[in-house]
Motif scaffolding. Structure first.
Motif, PDB file in Angstrom:
ATOM      1  N   THR A   1       1.499  -1.327   0.150  1.00 40.22           N
ATOM      2  CA  THR A   1      -0.137   0.313   0.162  1.00 40.22           C
ATOM      3  C   THR A   1       0.475   0.787   0.073  1.00 40.22           C
ATOM      4  N   LEU A   2       1.747   0.729   0.804  1.00 34.40           N
ATOM      5  CA  LEU A   2       2.482   2.617   1.300  1.00 34.40           C
ATOM      6  C   LEU A   2       3.948   2.856   0.278  1.00 34.40           C
ATOM      7  N   ILE A   3       3.466   1.182  -0.516  1.00 39.50           N
ATOM      8  CA  ILE A   3       4.662   1.866  -2.071  1.00 39.50           C
ATOM      9  C   ILE A   3       3.496   1.992  -3.331  1.00 39.50           C
ATOM     10  N   MET A   4       2.432   2.346  -3.471  1.00 40.02           N
ATOM     11  CA  MET A   4       1.540   1.749  -4.204  1.00 40.02           C
ATOM     12  C   MET A   4       0.931   3.535  -3.639  1.00 40.02           C
ATOM     13  N   PHE A   5       0.820   3.655  -2.959  1.00 44.31           N
ATOM     14  CA  PHE A   5       0.321   4.759  -2.102  1.00 44.31           C
ATOM     15  C   PHE A   5       1.910   6.426  -3.255  1.00 44.31           C
ATOM     16  N   VAL A   6       2.877   5.768  -3.030  1.00 43.60           N
ATOM     17  CA  VAL A   6       3.995   6.788  -3.329  1.00 43.60           C
ATOM     18  C   VAL A   6       4.347   7.476  -5.014  1.00 43.60           C
ATOM     19  N   ILE A   7       4.395   5.957  -6.017  1.00 41.55           N
ATOM     20  CA  ILE A   7       4.189   5.808  -6.734  1.00 41.55           C
ATOM     21  C   ILE A   7       3.089   6.696  -7.266  1.00 41.55           C
ATOM     22  N   LEU A   8       1.723   6.311  -7.010  1.00 39.34           N
ATOM     23  CA  LEU A   8       0.232   6.627  -7.491  1.00 39.34           C
ATOM     24  C   LEU A   8      -0.207   8.691  -7.464  1.00 39.34           C
ATOM     25  N   VAL A   9       0.501   8.702  -6.639  1.00 44.04           N
ATOM     26  CA  VAL A   9       0.855  10.079  -5.828  1.00 44.04           C
ATOM     27  C   VAL A   9       1.749  11.188  -6.947  1.00 44.04           C
ATOM     28  N   ALA A  10       2.843  10.420  -7.063  1.00 43.70           N
ATOM     29  CA  ALA A  10       3.922  11.046  -8.027  1.00 43.70           C
ATOM     30  C   ALA A  10       3.656  11.412  -9.072  1.00 43.70           C
ATOM     31  N   PHE A  11       2.829   9.518 -10.004  1.00 43.33           N
ATOM     32  CA  PHE A  11       2.034   9.871 -10.872  1.00 43.33           C
ATOM     33  C   PHE A  11       1.609  10.921 -11.313  1.00 43.33           C
ATOM     34  N   CYS A  12       0.570  11.017 -10.676  1.00 40.97           N
ATOM     35  CA  CYS A  12      -0.212  11.739 -10.690  1.00 40.97           C
ATOM     36  C   CYS A  12       0.171  13.680 -10.668  1.00 40.97           C
ATOM     37  N   THR A  13       0.687  13.482  -9.754  1.00 42.61           N
ATOM     38  CA  THR A  13       1.482  15.082  -9.371  1.00 42.61           C
ATOM     39  C   THR A  13       1.763  15.647 -11.082  1.00 42.61           C
ATOM     40  N   LEU A  14       2.630  14.566 -11.773  1.00 41.17           N
ATOM     41  CA  LEU A  14       2.901  14.878 -12.901  1.00 41.17           C
ATOM     42  C   LEU A  14       2.308  14.834 -13.976  1.00 41.17           C
ATOM     43  N   VAL A  15       1.006  13.756 -13.595  1.00 40.11           N
ATOM     44  CA  VAL A  15       0.125  14.141 -15.041  1.00 40.11           C
ATOM     45  C   VAL A  15      -1.110  15.389 -14.944  1.00 40.11           C
ATOM     46  N   PHE A  16      -1.525  14.912 -14.013  1.00 43.00           N
ATOM     47  CA  PHE A  16      -2.856  15.959 -13.825  1.00 43.00           C
ATOM     48  C   PHE A  16      -2.505  17.290 -13.072  1.00 43.00           C
ATOM     49  N   TYR A  17      -0.965  17.444 -12.269  1.00 44.79           N
ATOM     50  CA  TYR A  17      -1.072  18.653 -11.586  1.00 44.79           C
ATOM     51  C   TYR A  17       0.506  19.714 -12.500  1.00 44.79           C
ATOM     52  N   TYR A  18       1.170  18.828 -12.996  1.00 44.12           N
ATOM     53  CA  TYR A  18       1.911  20.133 -13.727  1.00 44.12           C
ATOM     54  C   TYR A  18       1.670  19.352 -15.714  1.00 44.12           C
ATOM     55  N   GLY A  19       1.226  18.774 -15.324  1.00 41.20           N
ATOM     56  CA  GLY A  19       0.868  18.229 -17.325  1.00 41.20           C
ATOM     57  C   GLY A  19      -0.637  18.545 -17.025  1.00 41.20           C
ATOM     58  N   LEU A  20      -1.188  18.319 -16.788  1.00 42.12           N
ATOM     59  CA  LEU A  20      -3.131  18.724 -17.497  1.00 42.12           C
ATOM     60  C   LEU A  20      -2.837  20.106 -16.842  1.00 42.12           C
ATOM     61  N   GLU A  21      -2.220  20.654 -15.508  1.00 44.42           N
ATOM     62  CA  GLU A  21      -2.851  22.118 -14.927  1.00 44.42           C
ATOM     63  C   GLU A  21      -3.776  22.170 -14.708  1.00 44.42           C
ATOM     64  N   VAL A  22      -4.093  20.736 -14.005  1.00 45.01           N
ATOM     65  CA  VAL A  22      -5.025  20.818 -13.222  1.00 45.01           C
ATOM     66  C   VAL A  22      -5.161  21.277 -11.670  1.00 45.01           C
ATOM     67  N   SER A  23      -6.004  22.317 -10.755  1.00 40.17           N
ATOM     68  CA  SER A  23      -5.758  23.403 -10.660  1.00 40.17           C
ATOM     69  C   SER A  23      -6.008  22.544  -8.893  1.00 40.17           C
ATOM     70  N   MET A  24      -5.425  22.585  -8.228  1.00 39.90           N
ATOM     71  CA  MET A  24      -5.543  22.308  -6.419  1.00 39.90           C
ATOM     72  C   MET A  24      -4.083  21.630  -6.230  1.00 39.90           C
ATOM     73  N   PRO A  25      -3.951  22.437  -4.475  1.00 37.66           N
ATOM     74  CA  PRO A  25      -3.332  22.205  -3.891  1.00 37.66           C
ATOM     75  C   PRO A  25      -2.172  21.126  -3.590  1.00 37.66           C
ATOM     76  N   LEU A  26      -1.109  21.002  -3.767  1.00 37.30           N
ATOM     77  CA  LEU A  26      -0.578  19.700  -3.904  1.00 37.30           C
ATOM     78  C   LEU A  26       0.099  19.903  -2.243  1.00 37.30           C
ATOM     79  N   TRP A  27      -0.437  20.178  -1.280  1.00 38.59           N
ATOM     80  CA  TRP A  27       0.192  20.560   0.037  1.00 38.59           C
ATOM     81  C   TRP A  27      -0.527  21.276   0.866  1.00 38.59           C
ATOM     82  N   PRO A  28      -1.020  20.733   2.072  1.00 35.96           N
ATOM     83  CA  PRO A  28      -1.524  22.121   2.868  1.00 35.96           C
ATOM     84  C   PRO A  28      -0.937  23.576   3.231  1.00 35.96           C
ATOM     85  N   GLU A  29      -1.591  24.755   3.383  1.00 40.14           N
ATOM     86  CA  GLU A  29      -1.311  25.339   3.259  1.00 40.14           C
ATOM     87  C   GLU A  29      -0.324  26.185   5.163  1.00 40.14           C
ATOM     88  N   PHE A  30       0.457  25.890   5.376  1.00 36.52           N
ATOM     89  CA  PHE A  30       1.195  26.136   6.273  1.00 36.52           C
ATOM     90  C   PHE A  30       1.052  27.742   6.821  1.00 36.52           C
TER      91      PHE A  30
END
Lengths: 150, 500, 331
Positions: free
Chosen positions: A121-150
């Motif tokens: 589960t933990l390995i999947m978590f890391v891989i999936l999040v990295a993939f989603c970040t690349l594809v959705f956040y950087y690639g498709l520029e979906v507007s969502m925060p990655l980390w909490p606002e400190f």
């Protein structure tokens, strides 16, 4: 008189439909019915609601006399866990960012499987999040925060 | 013949290395993004739109068109493999297509979908080239009365879709109609069934309902049935459809193509209705209708072809009138206008290289799709051998982000979960989801058209039968209804006698 | 073997995440600007936004991400912006229908429609054009008025929906001219235009962006423009005001930032967008689509908004213009 339910599924299905129908009628009565040339917003829902109540009652009554008599089997673990994961994701995404939300989703969802293994589960978590970040956040520029606002 | 000149012009535009490259990129990107569960063609185009901004006009549009079909095809792939429909017209693929996948025939399913779609695309391209103006003229004849009657036909098809209990199927249809009414009522501006939620006031989105009831509910039921673990890898027979498959399916492909080519031109739910109509037709014509719902290849080939030809003819009203036939087309239109093109009849005469270039690119794009996707089938199948416990969390997170990205709304994700619960309950109670979904798609438009028809006729109900096109659809609905009821009576009578 | 592959990917993934974590902790000078708009992707308003955004990105060297949040006449989009951090990196665009809702006290607002924001500027304006189907034999606004007076309750007109500018304009016209026409609402101007072109509904006060292409294609006949002066796009077409003094039917676009956004950031955006809107190429591009750039000061915007806010309730009282509902009240 002892009434035996022939089809448990139809019994509940009938109840469900009737319930929805009554609910629709209740909502519909708040709105204007209007006349046929200028139908109001209440017209259609009323007719449909009434129809649904009728159909629901028919299914309900029929469940006593005919139908397949299989029992309903429910295993609550998958649905509760998977959907809590989804709901958690929905609630956390904008507040705590993708990473935290994904952690909640993936952990809970994996727990819903009979084959749960923590390490996987933990390995999947890391891989999936990295993939989603690349594809959705950087690639498709979906507007969502990655980390909490400190 | 003039047609050849036009096509030659189109080919000259498309067959440059630059344009071909952009077409390929568009098709690939569209497929990849469209495959993600929860991301349908509409979201794919909206999300990939910015990529086309900085390109010169013609390559940009061809790339965009490529994205469009790519996403349609990617959406079908997801529908077949994961039972997640990306768009209303993909719902049908979820039925028999997914069943085929469950039986280890994912390869043939994907293959026939690809081939059928390619055939449909080719035919549709020719249809557009030859018949665009008359088709548009016919489409313009469709007003509120005609649309309403058409949707009645669609609804009757919805009940035909059901394989089980008729009574519960009809109830699901009515429930779907009611659910559809949530949101703002066009004719009065009132918000219905919104319970104070602003998002609900905008109505429930199809993708959310479909993803919840089909996709998520499917995952959950799979998790419940431990003994159905690797549902796809059990017997992965062929990668491609066999000769038998093709023999069975080709007529469905042709019929589906014809249906889709016509209905796609109609604004609104044309493509969806054509897919459902094709399914019903195939089920009724088939020698053994009981195969449907259990992986009948015609149940996939027909609708997929209808789907694809409708997707292409949907360009006609958009290009010739500047009026988009669906939300997806509206985005395409926006893209065109961002590039400074104003679609309309003058486009054919003032920018012929653009118009014919797009039309030819449709065919080229379809060709690329087949070339791209047939080998990909092997990859998809390999992907399916991944143990389910790795597969479904990935599907879940893609679906959640995809849903969110459509309107940047977390509320949408929560609604999807809600519909997953509903879908789960329905599955347990043996109430079928497909009729619900179709009724859900048709409900509000039906009401809107019905009321507007009466508004225009000042309350005269006979308008539905006096208008010829409308009357035609109503007659067809009655016929279809009779077809349905007749065998049922015979069957129940047989059951009754057996019980005694 | 499988484990090794998984492990390698995991390390890679962790590295990527740590890299992105930098974003959250450091003050990123390249932080994107989030432009929320109350309109859908691909539409005319989206076109306006993206045209301005693309051009602005060139000068300020920052990315502007357009976030489409259509729904509830822009109230959903405004809500998102109202809750955002007022650091100058979120702005929101709404149009007239938003203010129609505000003026009539719509209960959809969960925040103060105007006070929750800092005004930045007016962006542009678009206008409605009175069009008729070619079969409808009228040549001028006066012809329409005469026909309507001779046939009360018979003349149908189309609108893009209840509460929209197209509805408002026609009701306003009915009030000012004392005519009685029947409202046929559609879900959006584009759908309405289909029926007007086909002849099922003869008349519409349609938004320029949607209807100009149809006029250029000869599918619809323009009778008049609902602006103060004739527009360059339609030479020879008179204004409605010539026959009905004081009549205009325009839609304006207002740009806001969340309350508390520092003044210098507001000024920065105002200056940047004003420069963009003064560029000849941009003006031409927008005009072709039916927009007129109207860069203004924050104060100018508030003044314009207040004027509109006063007009709406008056029209609502005198005509059938409502945000919702036909005649009877809700029980």
């Amino acid at each position: 008189m002892q009434l035996r339910i022939c089809s448990q599924k139809d019994f509940y299905a009938g109840l469900m439909f009737t319930g929805f129908g009554i609910f629709a009628l209740y909502e519909a009565h708040k709105y204007d019915m209007g006349v046929i040339e200028r139908m109001g917003p209440g017209y259609f829902p009323t007719i449909l609601g009434a129809l649904l109540v009728g159909l629901g009652l028919a299914v309900f009554v029929r469940s006593f006399f005919s139908g397949v008599a299989t029992k309903i089997r429910v295993d609550l673990r998958p649905i509760v866990l998977v959907l809590s994961g989804v709901v958690a994701f929905g609630l956390l995404l904008n507040v705590a960012g993708l990473v935290v939300a994904a952690f909640a989703l993936i952990t809970l969802a994996c727990l819903g499987s009979w084959e749960f293994r923590l390490r996987d589960t933990l390995i999947m978590f890391v891989i999936l999040v990295a993939f989603c970040t690349l594809v959705f956040y950087y690639g498709l520029e979906v507007s969502m925060p990655l980390w909490p606002e400190f | 013949m003039e047609l050849f000149d036009h096509l030659a012009l189109g080919f000259s535009v498309v067959l440059t290395p630059q344009t071909l490259l952009y077409c390929l990129m568009g098709v690939t990107l569209g497929t990849l993004v469209g495959v993600l569960p929860g991301v349908g063609p509409l979201a794919t185009i909206a999300v990939l739109l910015p990529f086309t901004f900085n390109l010169p006009t013609i390559p940009a549009l061809i790339m965009l068109a490529g994205i469009y079909y790519g996403s349609q095809y990617g959406g079908s792939t997801t529908a077949i493999l994961l039972k997640v429909p990306g768009e209303s017209s993909a719902v049908v693929a979820c039925l028999d297509g997914h069943e085929m996948a469950r039986q280890g025939r994912a390869g043939p399913a994907l293959g026939i979908a690809a081939l059928g779609s390619f055939f449909a695309g080719t035919v549709a391209t020719v249809v557009i080239a030859l018949f665009a103006p008359p088709l548009v003229a016919v489409a313009l004849e469709f007003g509120a009365t005609e649309f309403f009657s058409l949707m009645v036909l669609g609804l009757v098809s919805a009940v035909v879709l059901a394989h089980g209990d008729m009574l519960k199927a009809v109830a699901m249809v009515v429930l779907g109609l009611i659910a559809s009414l949530a949101g703002i009522d066009t004719n009065s501006g009132e918000t219905r069934f919104a319970f104070g939620s602003l998002q609900l006031a905008e109505g429930l989105s199809f993708v959310i309902v479909a993803l919840g009831m089909f996709g998520f509910a499917e995952i959950i039921t799979n998790l419940e049935r431990h003994d159905v673990r690797e549902p796809f890898t059990s017997k992965v027979s062929n990668i491609l459809p066999t000769k038998d498959d093709i023999k069975q399916a080709w007529k469905a492909v042709v019929r589906g193509t014809a249906l889709g080519a016509f209905f796609g031109v109609l604004p609104g739910t044309g493509a969806t209705i054509s897919a459902f109509a094709s399914y019903s037709m195939e089920k009724k014509i088939a020698k053994d209708p009981s195969r449907f719902g259990k992986g009948a290849i015609e149940g996939l080939a027909g609708p997929e072809s209808a789907n694809n030809s409708a997707a292409q003819t949907a360009f006609i009203p958009m290009l010739t009138l500047g009026l988009p036939a669906s939300a997806t087309m509206a985005v395409m239109l926006g893209a065109l206008m961002l590039q400074g093109i104003n679609p309309g009849p003058q486009v054919m005469t003032s920018n012929p290289e653009l118009f014919w270039g797009i039309i030819v690119s449709m065919w080229v794009g379809n060709l690329m799709l087949v070339v791209l996707n047939l080998p990909m089938i092997g990859i998809w199948i390999r992907l399916l051998t991944v143990p389910y416990r790795y597969l479904y969390p990935a599907v879940l997170i893609f679906a959640c982000i995809g849903t969110y990205s459509v309107s940047n709304s977390s509320f949408d994700i929560l609604m999807t979960a809600g519909f997953a619960v509903f879908g789960f309950i329905c599955a347990k109670l043996e109430c079928e989801a497909a009729p619900f979904l179709l009724a859900f798609i048709l409900g509000t438009p039906m009401e809107e058209h019905f009321r507007r028809a009466l508004l225009l006729s000042r309350g005269d109900l006979t308008t539905f039968v006096t208008q010829p096109i409308s009357a035609g659809f109503l007659v067809a609905s009655v016929v279809l209804l009779l077809f349905m009821i007749a065998p049922n009576f015979r069957r129940t009578r047989e059951e009754a006698t057996v019980e005694e | 073997m499988k484990f090794m592959k998984g492990f390698v990917f995991a390390v890679l993934g962790a590295a990527i995440m740590v890299w992105t974590a930098g974003d959250a902790f450091a003050e990123d000078p390249n932080k994107r600007i989030r432009w929320v708009i109350g309109f859908g992707t691909g539409g005319a308003s989206d076109f306006l936004t993206r045209t301005v955004a693309k051009e602005a990105e060139k000068t300020i060297k920052k990315k502007i991400i357009v976030e489409n949040r259509r729904g509830a006449s822009g109230i959903i989009a405004a809500g998102v912006a109202a809750r955002a951090k007022p650091d100058g990196h979120t702005i929101v665009l709404v149009s007239t229908s938003y203010f129609n809702n505000a003026a009539l006290g719509s209960k959809k607002f969960k925040f103060k429609p105007i006070q929750s924001f800092e005004p930045i500027m007016l962006l542009a304006r678009t206008y409605n054009i009175v069009v008729v189907n070619k079969k409808f034999k009228v040549k001028s606004v006066q012809d329409i008025i005469d026909y309507a007076k001779k046939n009360p309750g018979k003349l149908n007109y189309a609108s893009g929906g209840i509460g929209t500018g197209t509805h408002f304009g026609t009701e306003f016209f009915k009030w000012k001219t004392g005519t009685d026409m029947v409202h046929i609402p559609f879900k959006g101007t584009k759908k309405a235009l289909i029926d007007v072109i086909a002849g099922r509904v003869p008349l519409m006060f349609a938004g320029a962006a949607a209807v100009l292409p149809q006029i250029r294609a000869g599918k619809l006949q323009p009778i008049a423009v609902a602006t103060k002066e004739p527009v360059a796009e339609l030479p020879g077409v008179p204004t409605v005001a010539k026959t009905v003094p004081g009549f205009t039917n325009t839609v304006f676009y207002a740009l806001f930032a969340p309350k508390g956004t520092p003044r210098d950031r507001v000024r920065f955006i105002n200056r940047t967008f004003t420069k963009v809107l003064k560029k000849k190429s941009i003006i031409a591009k927008l005009q072709k689509r039916g927009f007129k750039p109207t860069p203004s000061t924050p104060e100018g915007m508030i003044a314009h908004i207040n004027e509109h806010l006063k007009l709406v309730p008056m029209v609502a009282k005198k005509t059938g213009f409502r945000l919702k509902g036909s005649r009877k009240k809700r029980k």
